[in-house]
Design a protein around this motif. Structure first.
Motif, short mmCIF file in Angstrom:
data_model
loop_
_atom_site.label_atom_id
_atom_site.label_comp_id
_atom_site.label_asym_id
_atom_site.label_seq_id
_atom_site.Cartn_x
_atom_site.Cartn_y
_atom_site.Cartn_z
N ALA A 49 0.90 -1.34 -0.10
CA ALA A 49 0.23 -0.15 0.11
C ALA A 49 0.87 1.27 -0.05
O ALA A 49 1.92 1.08 0.63
CB ALA A 49 -0.98 0.00 1.20
N SER A 52 -0.10 9.27 -0.18
CA SER A 52 0.48 10.42 -0.57
C SER A 52 0.89 11.47 0.69
O SER A 52 0.36 11.02 1.65
CB SER A 52 -0.49 11.25 -1.33
OG SER A 52 -1.70 11.85 -0.78
N LEU A 57 -4.41 10.58 -0.73
CA LEU A 57 -4.58 9.71 -1.80
C LEU A 57 -3.90 8.41 -1.36
O LEU A 57 -2.74 8.34 -0.56
CB LEU A 57 -3.41 10.18 -2.95
CG LEU A 57 -4.06 11.49 -3.83
CD1 LEU A 57 -3.17 11.72 -4.90
CD2 LEU A 57 -5.41 11.20 -4.36
N THR A 58 -4.52 7.04 -1.45
CA THR A 58 -3.97 6.02 -1.15
C THR A 58 -4.08 4.86 -2.40
O THR A 58 -4.95 5.12 -3.20
CB THR A 58 -4.83 5.46 -0.14
OG1 THR A 58 -6.08 5.23 -0.44
CG2 THR A 58 -4.66 6.18 1.26
N TYR A 59 -3.26 4.01 -2.15
CA TYR A 59 -3.21 2.96 -3.44
C TYR A 59 -2.92 1.49 -2.71
O TYR A 59 -1.95 1.55 -2.05
CB TYR A 59 -2.24 3.20 -4.51
CG TYR A 59 -2.33 2.47 -5.71
CD1 TYR A 59 -1.15 1.60 -6.10
CD2 TYR A 59 -3.52 2.42 -6.50
CE1 TYR A 59 -1.22 0.79 -7.12
CE2 TYR A 59 -3.40 1.54 -7.73
CZ TYR A 59 -2.25 0.83 -7.99
OH TYR A 59 -2.25 0.01 -9.07
N TYR A 60 -3.29 0.46 -3.25
CA TYR A 60 -3.15 -0.77 -2.59
C TYR A 60 -3.04 -1.93 -3.82
O TYR A 60 -3.59 -1.77 -4.67
CB TYR A 60 -4.92 -1.33 -1.78
CG TYR A 60 -4.73 -0.43 -0.59
CD1 TYR A 60 -5.77 0.78 -0.77
CD2 TYR A 60 -4.37 -0.62 0.52
CE1 TYR A 60 -5.94 1.62 0.48
CE2 TYR A 60 -4.74 0.24 1.72
CZ TYR A 60 -5.49 1.31 1.56
OH TYR A 60 -5.71 1.89 2.49
N ASP A 62 -3.89 -5.34 -5.16
CA ASP A 62 -5.24 -5.98 -5.33
C ASP A 62 -5.39 -7.14 -4.17
O ASP A 62 -6.47 -7.24 -3.66
CB ASP A 62 -5.33 -6.78 -6.59
CG ASP A 62 -5.57 -5.58 -7.71
OD1 ASP A 62 -5.36 -6.05 -8.92
OD2 ASP A 62 -5.91 -4.58 -7.35
N LYS A 65 -6.66 -5.21 -0.99
CA LYS A 65 -7.72 -4.28 -1.07
C LYS A 65 -9.15 -4.65 -0.16
O LYS A 65 -9.34 -5.82 -0.11
CB LYS A 65 -8.40 -4.03 -2.15
CG LYS A 65 -7.52 -3.10 -3.02
CD LYS A 65 -7.93 -2.77 -4.35
CE LYS A 65 -7.26 -2.15 -5.33
NZ LYS A 65 -7.75 -2.03 -6.75
N ARG A 106 1.10 10.37 -9.89
CA ARG A 106 -0.03 9.35 -9.77
C ARG A 106 0.54 8.51 -8.49
O ARG A 106 1.59 7.88 -8.42
CB ARG A 106 -0.23 8.63 -10.73
CG ARG A 106 -0.81 9.37 -11.85
CD ARG A 106 -1.30 8.51 -13.12
NE ARG A 106 -1.77 9.38 -14.11
CZ ARG A 106 -2.27 8.79 -15.43
NH1 ARG A 106 -2.32 7.25 -15.70
NH2 ARG A 106 -2.87 9.58 -16.23
N ILE A 107 -0.49 8.52 -7.59
CA ILE A 107 0.11 7.56 -6.49
C ILE A 107 0.30 5.95 -6.73
O ILE A 107 1.25 5.24 -6.27
CB ILE A 107 -0.93 7.54 -5.25
CG1 ILE A 107 -0.45 6.84 -3.93
CG2 ILE A 107 -2.47 7.17 -5.85
CD1 ILE A 107 0.67 7.55 -3.41
N SER A 108 -0.46 5.55 -7.82
CA SER A 108 -0.25 4.30 -8.42
C SER A 108 0.97 4.12 -8.64
O SER A 108 1.51 2.74 -8.68
CB SER A 108 -1.17 4.05 -9.38
OG SER A 108 -1.03 4.98 -10.38
N ALA A 111 3.70 2.50 -6.48
CA ALA A 111 3.63 0.75 -6.12
C ALA A 111 5.02 0.11 -6.53
O ALA A 111 5.28 -0.85 -6.21
CB ALA A 111 2.52 0.08 -7.00
#
Length: 129
Positions: A49, A52, A57-60, A62, A65, A106-108, A111
């Motif tokens: 995960a 920002s 902003l968060t991103y996980y 799959d 999630k 982009r937070i993605s 990863a």
């Protein structure tokens, strides 16, 4: 220079929860994108995960999630990973990482472990069945 110290790992039964913490040194913590990765023996370190600098902003991955939640408290220079409904396959050493991103990003994209400049020493999470 940023130093990161993880804590909160341990042994837990399947279905249980742990909250991992990562304390950071330095006065510009809110400018860093932060992330959690994990690694098991013989495997590459994998993304879990990211969050920002402002925490909006968060991103996980799959795989986590709806199960894990990343958050941060910039007043305490700390990022957290709340892990719920743990499974034996979540067993790993969990690492905290920090990166100084560009003004727009982009937070993605965070990863990718290659984007991170600073890493903690890791905390072991073991989930028994």
């Amino acid at each position: 220079q940023v130093q990161l110290v993880e804590s909160g790992g341990g042994l837990v039964q399947a279905g249980g929860s742990l909250r991992l913490s990562c304390a950071a040194s330095g006065r510009t913590f809110s400018s860093y994108a932060m992330a959690w990765f994990r690694q098991t023996p013989g495997k590459e370190r994998e993304f879990v995960a990211a969050i920002s600098g402002g925490g909006v902003l968060t991103y996980y991955a799959d795989s986590v999630k709806g199960q894990f939640t990343i958050s941060r408290d910039n007043a305490k220079n700390t990022v957290y990973l709340q892990t719920n409904k743990l499974k034996p396959e979540d067993t790993a050493v969990y690492y905290c990482a920090a990166s100084i991103p560009p003004p727009s990003y982009r937070i993605s994209a965070y990863a990718n472990r290659a984007r991170y400049d600073y890493w903690g020493q890791g905390t072991q999470v073991t989930v028994s069945s």
